[in-house]
Design a protein around this motif. Structure first.
Motif, PDB file in Angstrom:
ATOM      1  N   THR A 114       0.814  -1.223   0.000  1.00 10.82           N
ATOM      2  CA  THR A 114       0.000   0.000   0.000  1.00 10.82           C
ATOM      3  C   THR A 114       0.843   1.267   0.000  1.00 10.82           C
ATOM      4  O   THR A 114       0.300   2.366  -0.122  1.00 10.82           O
ATOM      5  N   LEU A 115       2.162   1.151   0.150  1.00 11.07           N
ATOM      6  CA  LEU A 115       3.028   2.314   0.317  1.00 11.07           C
ATOM      7  C   LEU A 115       3.665   2.709  -1.016  1.00 11.07           C
ATOM      8  O   LEU A 115       4.364   1.899  -1.638  1.00 11.07           O
ATOM      9  N   ASP A 116       3.445   3.931  -1.438  1.00 16.99           N
ATOM     10  CA  ASP A 116       3.925   4.383  -2.745  1.00 16.99           C
ATOM     11  C   ASP A 116       5.436   4.367  -2.873  1.00 16.99           C
ATOM     12  O   ASP A 116       5.967   4.153  -3.971  1.00 16.99           O
ATOM     13  N   ASN A 117       6.144   4.608  -1.791  1.00 18.36           N
ATOM     14  CA  ASN A 117       7.588   4.789  -1.875  1.00 18.36           C
ATOM     15  C   ASN A 117       8.386   3.544  -1.499  1.00 18.36           C
ATOM     16  O   ASN A 117       9.606   3.593  -1.437  1.00 18.36           O
ATOM     17  N   ILE A 118       7.701   2.450  -1.250  1.00 21.41           N
ATOM     18  CA  ILE A 118       8.347   1.145  -1.100  1.00 21.41           C
ATOM     19  C   ILE A 118       8.150   0.423  -2.430  1.00 21.41           C
ATOM     20  O   ILE A 118       7.046  -0.001  -2.759  1.00 21.41           O
ATOM     21  N   HIS A 119       9.208   0.288  -3.184  1.00 19.48           N
ATOM     22  CA  HIS A 119       9.093  -0.156  -4.570  1.00 19.48           C
ATOM     23  C   HIS A 119       9.236  -1.661  -4.749  1.00 19.48           C
ATOM     24  O   HIS A 119       8.853  -2.203  -5.782  1.00 19.48           O
ATOM     25  N   PHE A 120       9.814  -2.335  -3.758  1.00 14.81           N
ATOM     26  CA  PHE A 120       9.968  -3.792  -3.827  1.00 14.81           C
ATOM     27  C   PHE A 120      10.014  -4.335  -2.400  1.00 14.81           C
ATOM     28  O   PHE A 120      10.208  -3.582  -1.437  1.00 14.81           O
ATOM     29  N   VAL A 121       9.843  -5.640  -2.275  1.00 15.62           N
ATOM     30  CA  VAL A 121       9.822  -6.278  -0.956  1.00 15.62           C
ATOM     31  C   VAL A 121      10.779  -7.451  -0.964  1.00 15.62           C
ATOM     32  O   VAL A 121      10.458  -8.516  -1.499  1.00 15.62           O
ATOM     33  N   GLN A 122      11.959  -7.232  -0.444  1.00 14.65           N
ATOM     34  CA  GLN A 122      12.819  -8.369  -0.153  1.00 14.65           C
ATOM     35  C   GLN A 122      12.532  -8.788   1.274  1.00 14.65           C
ATOM     36  O   GLN A 122      12.380  -7.933   2.147  1.00 14.65           O
ATOM     37  N   ARG A 123      12.441 -10.074   1.501  1.00 19.06           N
ATOM     38  CA  ARG A 123      12.083 -10.597   2.825  1.00 19.06           C
ATOM     39  C   ARG A 123      12.843  -9.859   3.926  1.00 19.06           C
ATOM     40  O   ARG A 123      14.057  -9.952   4.029  1.00 19.06           O
ATOM     41  N   PRO A 124      12.133  -9.122   4.813  1.00 20.40           N
ATOM     42  CA  PRO A 124      12.832  -8.340   5.829  1.00 20.40           C
ATOM     43  C   PRO A 124      13.056  -9.072   7.152  1.00 20.40           C
ATOM     44  O   PRO A 124      13.776  -8.573   8.004  1.00 20.40           O
ATOM     45  N   MET A 125      12.431 -10.241   7.322  1.00 23.50           N
ATOM     46  CA  MET A 125      12.558 -10.932   8.609  1.00 23.50           C
ATOM     47  C   MET A 125      12.414 -12.436   8.418  1.00 23.50           C
ATOM     48  O   MET A 125      11.961 -12.911   7.368  1.00 23.50           O
ATOM     49  N   VAL A 126      12.793 -13.152   9.429  1.00 21.18           N
ATOM     50  CA  VAL A 126      12.731 -14.610   9.432  1.00 21.18           C
ATOM     51  C   VAL A 126      11.493 -15.050  10.217  1.00 21.18           C
ATOM     52  O   VAL A 126      11.193 -14.505  11.284  1.00 21.18           O
ATOM     53  N   ALA A 127      10.793 -16.049   9.686  1.00 22.71           N
ATOM     54  CA  ALA A 127       9.622 -16.610  10.376  1.00 22.71           C
ATOM     55  C   ALA A 127      10.102 -17.598  11.431  1.00 22.71           C
ATOM     56  O   ALA A 127      10.244 -18.801  11.178  1.00 22.71           O
ATOM     57  N   ARG A 128      10.319 -17.099  12.640  1.00 22.36           N
ATOM     58  CA  ARG A 128      10.928 -17.936  13.679  1.00 22.36           C
ATOM     59  C   ARG A 128       9.945 -18.917  14.311  1.00 22.36           C
ATOM     60  O   ARG A 128      10.352 -19.787  15.093  1.00 22.36           O
ATOM     61  N   ASP A 129       8.664 -18.784  13.961  1.00 25.10           N
ATOM     62  CA  ASP A 129       7.688 -19.736  14.489  1.00 25.10           C
ATOM     63  C   ASP A 129       7.600 -20.996  13.644  1.00 25.10           C
ATOM     64  O   ASP A 129       6.826 -21.901  13.961  1.00 25.10           O
ATOM     65  N   ILE A 130       8.384 -21.087  12.573  1.00 27.64           N
ATOM     66  CA  ILE A 130       8.433 -22.301  11.752  1.00 27.64           C
ATOM     67  C   ILE A 130       9.816 -22.911  11.927  1.00 27.64           C
ATOM     68  O   ILE A 130      10.827 -22.317  11.531  1.00 27.64           O
ATOM     69  N   THR A 131       9.881 -24.073  12.494  1.00 25.13           N
ATOM     70  CA  THR A 131      11.170 -24.682  12.839  1.00 25.13           C
ATOM     71  C   THR A 131      11.761 -25.501  11.704  1.00 25.13           C
ATOM     72  O   THR A 131      12.979 -25.673  11.642  1.00 25.13           O
ATOM     73  N   ASP A 132      10.930 -26.016  10.816  1.00 24.45           N
ATOM     74  CA  ASP A 132      11.422 -26.800   9.681  1.00 24.45           C
ATOM     75  C   ASP A 132      11.905 -25.844   8.592  1.00 24.45           C
ATOM     76  O   ASP A 132      11.138 -24.998   8.113  1.00 24.45           O
ATOM     77  N   ASN A 133      13.153 -25.973   8.187  1.00 25.57           N
ATOM     78  CA  ASN A 133      13.738 -25.010   7.252  1.00 25.57           C
ATOM     79  C   ASN A 133      13.076 -25.027   5.881  1.00 25.57           C
ATOM     80  O   ASN A 133      12.905 -23.975   5.239  1.00 25.57           O
ATOM     81  N   LEU A 134      12.706 -26.211   5.383  1.00 24.12           N
ATOM     82  CA  LEU A 134      12.026 -26.280   4.097  1.00 24.12           C
ATOM     83  C   LEU A 134      10.679 -25.574   4.183  1.00 24.12           C
ATOM     84  O   LEU A 134      10.328 -24.771   3.303  1.00 24.12           O
ATOM     85  N   GLU A 135       9.930 -25.880   5.233  1.00 19.74           N
ATOM     86  CA  GLU A 135       8.633 -25.223   5.383  1.00 19.74           C
ATOM     87  C   GLU A 135       8.789 -23.710   5.543  1.00 19.74           C
ATOM     88  O   GLU A 135       7.974 -22.935   5.038  1.00 19.74           O
TER      89      GLU A 135
END
Length: 521
Positions: free
Chosen positions: A170-191
């Motif tokens: 929704t933000l005009d000045n954010i032009h792309f989204v590279q993953r900014p954080m790790v999903a630490r609630d998922i312990t399986d690396n593939l998942e």
């Protein structure tokens, strides 16, 4: 300063309706949405006016990088990478290090892909990385979420990642989204890898960058992306997700498993970000010139690698040298030195004629406070002015990349808007010099420019207005019950997250994805 609204009574009545009419016109003008090509700031505006390195200094950095590649080389390439690069002309020494001649590097630069477009899923947010076009976006691998209200840190989750993508959409000045954080609630690396793709793609249609923690995960990740695209051929034609690949472990060593993952991504049609993230004083020389030289050498080796696997494959020259606080050994991303590292790296991208990216806009501060503001603005402005194609980690990132904050992401949209206005610069022509306006206003006119046709006609085209930033007088601020910037950011976050993402998958596609992959969101 004289208040131009307070004039002698003899003239006030003659301008009262003009003033109120001018105000109404200004309000109406601001309410009307401008066409994309008429907005005062746009993705991909051309920077490059700021050049901290002279041409002679750029040449010396280049020569130092070539010497490092020829004499020191890089260790720990996987067997498949060694085979490809030796076949391309690299030399494998008895010490297991690959070395690269000047001729090999120059041949690689000649055939490397220089015309790179990073595609969006909706076709409305494609990023042209030619020349010195500047784009700002998120990035990183934060492990914590910042709660500015409670002044707390907690583990980041998959829902947080999806929400970051959804807010960014929704933000005009954010032009792309590279993953900014790790999903630490998922312990399986593939998942975790697969759910990262799902969470980002269902949150935004802008271009996405993601990583793979193991080479064996790439095939399923590509399978998911082919399904989202509507077929492998459609994804290959417009790859809307690229691979963020930390292909080196500085100083001057390949990251073996990441390189193997990169090879799979290349063959699967996925653009690659060659990310060399050294720390000046720890994993690179402590000097700015030395750190830039090393990361340039590492990325040149990565470029040889990519083109040895598949000549001309789209790759971003990702020189990401970071600073270090040498008093404590702590990483520092909010310093003036960091801003110079990034700006100098941008000049090297332009020297080679390659699309490039580096880090700016992150903060060492733990909260979205005044320290965060000055740190984020300093490096974001300098990165943009230097003509950096991809400004990664430009919003939301705190605690030297350990924490991410949704509210700071929203505030960063305002901040980047002002940075982009600096990138646009000053236009000087007959229209902007405004001599005719001076004559009209000063010789028998109202004596000010408020409400004139020229002012109203340009008020949105020339000026960038903050969404949340407060420009009211202290009296107006008090009358509005003293609005708080952070509280307003919280309110906007909640308003955005209260509605489904516009990027969400169609129900049938979502059902298919959930039947084939273990989706946690």
């Amino acid at each position: 300063m004289t208040d131009i609204t307070r004039k002698p009574a003899g003239r006030a009545s003659g301008r009262s309706s003009s003033r109120s009419g001018g105000r109404a016109a200004r309000v109406a003008a601001r309410a009307a949405a401008l066409a994309e090509d008429q907005r005062p700031i746009q993705p991909g505006m051309t920077g490059g006016r700021y050049r901290p390195l002279s041409n002679a200094q750029i040449q010396r950095i280049h020569e130092t990088a070539l010497t490092a590649l020829a004499e020191i080389g890089l260790a720990d390439a996987p067997p498949s990478g060694i085979e490809a690069m030796v076949a391309a002309g690299a030399t494998l020494g008895d010490d297991g290090r690959l070395r690269y001649s000047r001729a090999l590097v120059e041949d690689t630069l000649a055939k490397a892909c220089k015309d790179v477009t990073l595609y969006s899923r909706d076709g409305q947010h494609d990023l042209d990385l030619s020349g010195q076009r500047v784009h700002y976006g998120t990035a990183g691998a934060a492990v914590h979420m910042v709660d500015p209200d409670g002044r707390n840190y907690r583990d980041s989750t998959l829902q947080d990642l999806h929400d970051a993508a959804k807010i960014s959409n929704t933000l005009d000045n954010i032009h792309f989204v590279q993953r900014p954080m790790v999903a630490r609630d998922i312990t399986d690396n593939l998942e975790m890898d697969l759910n990262t793709i799902y969470a980002c793609c269902s949150g935004t249609t802008k271009h996405i960058g993601t990583s793979f923690s193991d080479p064996s995960h790439v095939a399923q990740g590509l399978e998911m992306l082919y399904m989202v695209a509507g077929g492998e051929d459609k994804y290959r034609a417009r790859p809307f997700v690229s691979n963020t690949n930390c292909f080196v472990v500085p100083p001057m060593k390949f990251a073996t498993e990441s390189c193997e993952a990169m090879e799979h991504c290349i063959r699967g049609g996925m653009p690659v970000l060659l990310l060399s993230a050294c720390m000046a004083g720890a994993t690179a020389p402590s000097t700015i010139a030395g750190a830039i030289s090393q990361t340039v050498a590492e990325c040149l080796a990565g470029l040889v690698y990519v083109n040895a696997v598949q000549p001309g494959h789209p790759a971003i020259f990702g020189t990401w040298p970071f600073g270090l606080d040498l008093r404590s050994g702590a990483m520092s991303v909010g310093s003036g030195e960091q801003a110079l590292l990034t700006a100098g790296a941008a000049q090297m991208h332009q020297f080679y004629g390659l699309p490039g990216g580096a880090a700016a806009g992150a903060s060492d501060s733990k909260l979205p406070d005044m320290q965060a503001g000055w740190e984020q603005m300093c490096s974001n402005v300098m990165a943009g002015l230097s003509g950096l194609n991809m400004v990664y980690e430009a919003a939301g990132m705190h605690a030297s990349l350990l924490g991410f904050c949704h509210e700071s992401l929203i505030l960063g949209d305002d901040l980047i808007g002002q940075a982009q206005r600096c990138v646009r610069g000053i236009e000087v022509d007959d229209d902007t010099l405004a001599l005719d306006q001076m004559r009209e206003v000063c010789l028998g006119g109202p004596g000010h420019y408020l409400g004139t046709d020229a002012t109203l006609g340009r008020m949105q085209k020339d000026h960038v207005y903050p969404t949340l930033g407060d420009r009211t007088s202290p009296k107006e601020w008090e009358e509005k019950d003293k609005p708080d910037l952070l509280a307003n950011a919280v309110a906007r976050k909640e308003a955005i997250l209260a509605h489904p993402s516009e990027a969400r998958f169609a129900p049938d596609l979502d059902a298919t994805l959930r039947s084939q992959f273990k989706i946690h969101l």
